[in-house]
Design a protein around this motif. Structure first.
Motif, PDB file in Angstrom:
ATOM      1  N   GLU A   1       0.779  -1.343  -0.067  1.00 52.60           N
ATOM      2  CA  GLU A   1      -0.105  -0.014   0.110  1.00 52.60           C
ATOM      3  C   GLU A   1       0.952   1.116   0.082  1.00 52.60           C
ATOM      4  OE1 GLU A   1      -2.354   1.321   3.407  1.00 52.60           O
ATOM      5  OE2 GLU A   1      -1.564  -0.420   4.714  1.00 52.60           O
ATOM      6  N   GLY A   2       0.380   2.464  -0.318  1.00 60.10           N
ATOM      7  CA  GLY A   2       1.092   3.662  -0.429  1.00 60.10           C
ATOM      8  C   GLY A   2       0.456   4.600  -1.597  1.00 60.10           C
ATOM      9  N   ASP A   3       1.329   5.517  -1.910  1.00 56.61           N
ATOM     10  CA  ASP A   3       0.628   6.572  -2.973  1.00 56.61           C
ATOM     11  C   ASP A   3       1.049   6.015  -4.070  1.00 56.61           C
ATOM     12  OD1 ASP A   3       3.333   7.451  -4.047  1.00 56.61           O
ATOM     13  OD2 ASP A   3       3.740   8.166  -1.817  1.00 56.61           O
ATOM     14  N   PRO A   4       0.343   6.546  -5.303  1.00 52.71           N
ATOM     15  CA  PRO A   4       0.411   5.761  -6.735  1.00 52.71           C
ATOM     16  C   PRO A   4       1.940   5.473  -6.994  1.00 52.71           C
ATOM     17  CG  PRO A   4      -1.456   7.251  -6.873  1.00 52.71           C
ATOM     18  CD  PRO A   4      -0.575   7.505  -5.214  1.00 52.71           C
ATOM     19  N   ALA A   5       2.809   6.601  -6.813  1.00 52.84           N
ATOM     20  CA  ALA A   5       4.223   6.368  -7.441  1.00 52.84           C
ATOM     21  C   ALA A   5       4.665   5.079  -6.486  1.00 52.84           C
ATOM     22  CB  ALA A   5       4.927   7.726  -7.237  1.00 52.84           C
ATOM     23  N   THR A   6       4.658   4.950  -5.092  1.00 55.62           N
ATOM     24  CA  THR A   6       5.271   4.060  -4.426  1.00 55.62           C
ATOM     25  C   THR A   6       4.898   2.642  -4.843  1.00 55.62           C
ATOM     26  OG1 THR A   6       5.566   5.514  -2.559  1.00 55.62           O
ATOM     27  CG2 THR A   6       5.601   3.116  -2.228  1.00 55.62           C
ATOM     28  N   VAL A   7       3.456   2.381  -5.161  1.00 56.05           N
ATOM     29  CA  VAL A   7       2.732   1.231  -5.535  1.00 56.05           C
ATOM     30  C   VAL A   7       3.484   0.995  -6.865  1.00 56.05           C
ATOM     31  CG1 VAL A   7       0.661   0.078  -6.058  1.00 56.05           C
ATOM     32  CG2 VAL A   7       0.838   1.435  -4.004  1.00 56.05           C
ATOM     33  N   ALA A   8       3.229   1.887  -7.504  1.00 61.10           N
ATOM     34  CA  ALA A   8       3.734   1.771  -9.090  1.00 61.10           C
ATOM     35  C   ALA A   8       5.414   1.188  -9.295  1.00 61.10           C
ATOM     36  CB  ALA A   8       3.805   2.846  -9.983  1.00 61.10           C
ATOM     37  N   ARG A   9       5.978   1.585  -8.188  1.00 59.17           N
ATOM     38  CA  ARG A   9       7.475   1.102  -8.465  1.00 59.17           C
ATOM     39  C   ARG A   9       7.571  -0.319  -7.508  1.00 59.17           C
ATOM     40  NH1 ARG A   9       8.220   6.895  -7.669  1.00 59.17           N
ATOM     41  NH2 ARG A   9       8.986   7.709  -9.973  1.00 59.17           N
ATOM     42  N   ASN A  10       6.631  -0.659  -6.814  1.00 59.56           N
ATOM     43  CA  ASN A  10       6.788  -1.946  -6.091  1.00 59.56           C
ATOM     44  C   ASN A  10       7.078  -3.057  -7.128  1.00 59.56           C
ATOM     45  OD1 ASN A  10       6.035  -4.413  -4.496  1.00 59.56           O
ATOM     46  ND2 ASN A  10       5.729  -3.085  -2.836  1.00 59.56           N
ATOM     47  N   PRO A  11       8.069  -4.073  -6.979  1.00 58.57           N
ATOM     48  CA  PRO A  11       8.353  -4.889  -7.882  1.00 58.57           C
ATOM     49  C   PRO A  11       7.524  -5.933  -7.639  1.00 58.57           C
ATOM     50  CG  PRO A  11      10.180  -4.753  -6.177  1.00 58.57           C
ATOM     51  CD  PRO A  11       9.432  -3.465  -5.863  1.00 58.57           C
ATOM     52  N   ASP A  12       7.060  -6.221  -6.503  1.00 61.55           N
ATOM     53  CA  ASP A  12       6.253  -7.384  -6.466  1.00 61.55           C
ATOM     54  C   ASP A  12       4.691  -7.008  -7.178  1.00 61.55           C
ATOM     55  OD1 ASP A  12       7.703  -8.853  -4.823  1.00 61.55           O
ATOM     56  OD2 ASP A  12       7.120  -8.081  -2.912  1.00 61.55           O
TER      57      ASP A  12
ATOM     58  N   VAL B   1       4.458  -4.849  -9.461  1.00 60.92           N
ATOM     59  CA  VAL B   1       4.611  -4.700 -11.113  1.00 60.92           C
ATOM     60  C   VAL B   1       4.525  -6.062 -11.639  1.00 60.92           C
ATOM     61  CG1 VAL B   1       6.242  -4.072 -12.920  1.00 60.92           C
ATOM     62  CG2 VAL B   1       5.990  -2.460 -10.799  1.00 60.92           C
ATOM     63  N   ALA B   2       5.215  -7.239 -11.078  1.00 59.63           N
ATOM     64  CA  ALA B   2       5.441  -8.412 -11.468  1.00 59.63           C
ATOM     65  C   ALA B   2       3.868  -9.054 -11.573  1.00 59.63           C
ATOM     66  CB  ALA B   2       6.361  -9.151 -10.845  1.00 59.63           C
ATOM     67  N   ALA B   3       3.111  -8.678 -10.377  1.00 61.38           N
ATOM     68  CA  ALA B   3       1.836  -9.621 -10.406  1.00 61.38           C
ATOM     69  C   ALA B   3       0.846  -9.022 -11.079  1.00 61.38           C
ATOM     70  CB  ALA B   3       1.415  -9.692  -8.670  1.00 61.38           C
ATOM     71  N   TYR B   4       0.650  -7.549 -11.163  1.00 61.11           N
ATOM     72  CA  TYR B   4      -0.841  -7.312 -11.495  1.00 61.11           C
ATOM     73  C   TYR B   4      -0.488  -6.140 -12.765  1.00 61.11           C
ATOM     74  CZ  TYR B   4      -1.634  -8.811  -6.685  1.00 61.11           C
ATOM     75  OH  TYR B   4      -1.606  -9.642  -5.733  1.00 61.11           O
ATOM     76  N   LEU B   5       0.397  -5.148 -12.426  1.00 64.04           N
ATOM     77  CA  LEU B   5       0.471  -4.025 -13.426  1.00 64.04           C
ATOM     78  C   LEU B   5       1.324  -4.121 -14.550  1.00 64.04           C
ATOM     79  CD1 LEU B   5       0.179  -1.391 -10.549  1.00 64.04           C
ATOM     80  CD2 LEU B   5      -1.476  -2.446 -11.572  1.00 64.04           C
ATOM     81  N   GLY B   6       2.321  -4.700 -14.613  1.00 59.26           N
ATOM     82  CA  GLY B   6       3.228  -4.875 -15.610  1.00 59.26           C
ATOM     83  C   GLY B   6       3.533  -3.587 -16.163  1.00 59.26           C
ATOM     84  N   THR B   7       3.543  -3.373 -17.515  1.00 58.18           N
ATOM     85  CA  THR B   7       4.014  -2.169 -17.950  1.00 58.18           C
ATOM     86  C   THR B   7       3.124  -1.102 -17.901  1.00 58.18           C
ATOM     87  OG1 THR B   7       2.543  -2.622 -20.075  1.00 58.18           O
ATOM     88  CG2 THR B   7       4.858  -3.482 -20.267  1.00 58.18           C
TER      89      THR B   7
END
Length: 261
Positions: free
Chosen positions: A232-243, A245-251
């Motif tokens: 959890e966190g602000d959008p920038a923090t969540v967008a950079r979270n490697p877990d 990125v790998a699991a849900y958001l990708g590119t």
């Protein structure tokens, strides 16, 4: 003080934990989004918060009052409203009549007064109609008031559903995929409307699959995976979270990360 506080919420179906020990809060004027893949527990979490399911563990607090397991009807009277993935609109009623329907839950008048058309009943009716027209103007549907709801575009119907939810003197608004099925223009209209509602002081909890929209309008994001909060966190923090990125958001997450960088 948080308007909505979720503390250690959990539920299991047939021994399988659908949501496990999830906590977060939403403050006045804040947009908090819950994201995760299908089956992550987002709608189940919404159902516990909004009184559809009784949690097995944890608490839900609304303006400091514990409301765990309260019916949707009681929560609405306390200022919590919800929209659903599937539209809950009366297609054969006018847009205005749909908006007025949102005020009925607030009314405390006598059924006999309504049947007899007594002055108190007529006053409530006039007040509801005036309030409904005000809400339609707020969501950009003032000119469509007399149209049959079934004639509206899908995006306009979504905005009508939000207007009806706001009729309950809402303090906390739960939006379940408000942009689902909408085109780019309709999504942008809903995006702006959600931001305006939040700016008025309403606390907004959002479940949405459109990640660009989530990253654009959220103040805070909660990420679920198999019912567990993994980030959890602000959008920038969540967008950079490697877990994440790998699991849900990708590119999409990487694009959002660059946008917030």
């Amino acid at each position: 003080m948080s308007l909505l506080s979720v503390e250690g919420l959990g539920i299991a179906f047939g021994g399988l934990k659908a949501v496990d020990n999830v906590s977060f809060s939403v403050n006045p004027g804040e947009i908090v989004s819950v994201i995760g893949p299908n089956g992550a527990g987002k709608t189940t979490l919404f159902n516990m918060i909004s009184g559809v399911y009784m949690p097995k563990s944890g608490k839900v607090k609304l303006s400091g009052e514990e409301v765990t397991g309260f019916s949707p009807h009681l929560l609405a009277r306390r200022g919590m409203s919800r929209t659903f993935q599937n539209l809950q609109i009366f297609q054969n009623m006018t847009v205005l009549e749909n908006a007025i329907a949102g005020f009925h839950l607030r009314e405390k008048g006598s059924v006999f007064a309504d049947l007899l058309g007594l002055p108190a009943s007529r006053r409530r009716s006039r007040k509801a109609q005036a309030g409904a027209r005000e809400l339609l103007a707020r969501v950009g549907l003032a000119n469509a008031a007399e149209l049959e709801a079934g004639n509206l575009s899908y995006g306009a119907l979504k905005r009508l559903e939000i207007a009806r939810a706001l009729a309950l003197d809402t303090k906390v608004l739960l939006l379940d995929e408000p942009a689902a099925g909408c085109n780019a223009v309709e999504t942008e209209e809903i995006d702006h409307l959600i931001a305006e509602v939040a700016a008025s002081g309403v606390a907004i909890l959002l479940v949405e699959h459109d990640m660009k929209m989530v990253m654009r309008i959220s103040n805070h994001i909660v990420v679920l995976d198999h019912g567990v909060k993994i980030a959890e966190g602000d959008p920038a923090t969540v967008a950079r979270n490697p877990d994440v990125v790998a699991a849900y958001l990708g590119t999409q997450a990487q694009e959002a990360s660059h946008a917030h960088g």
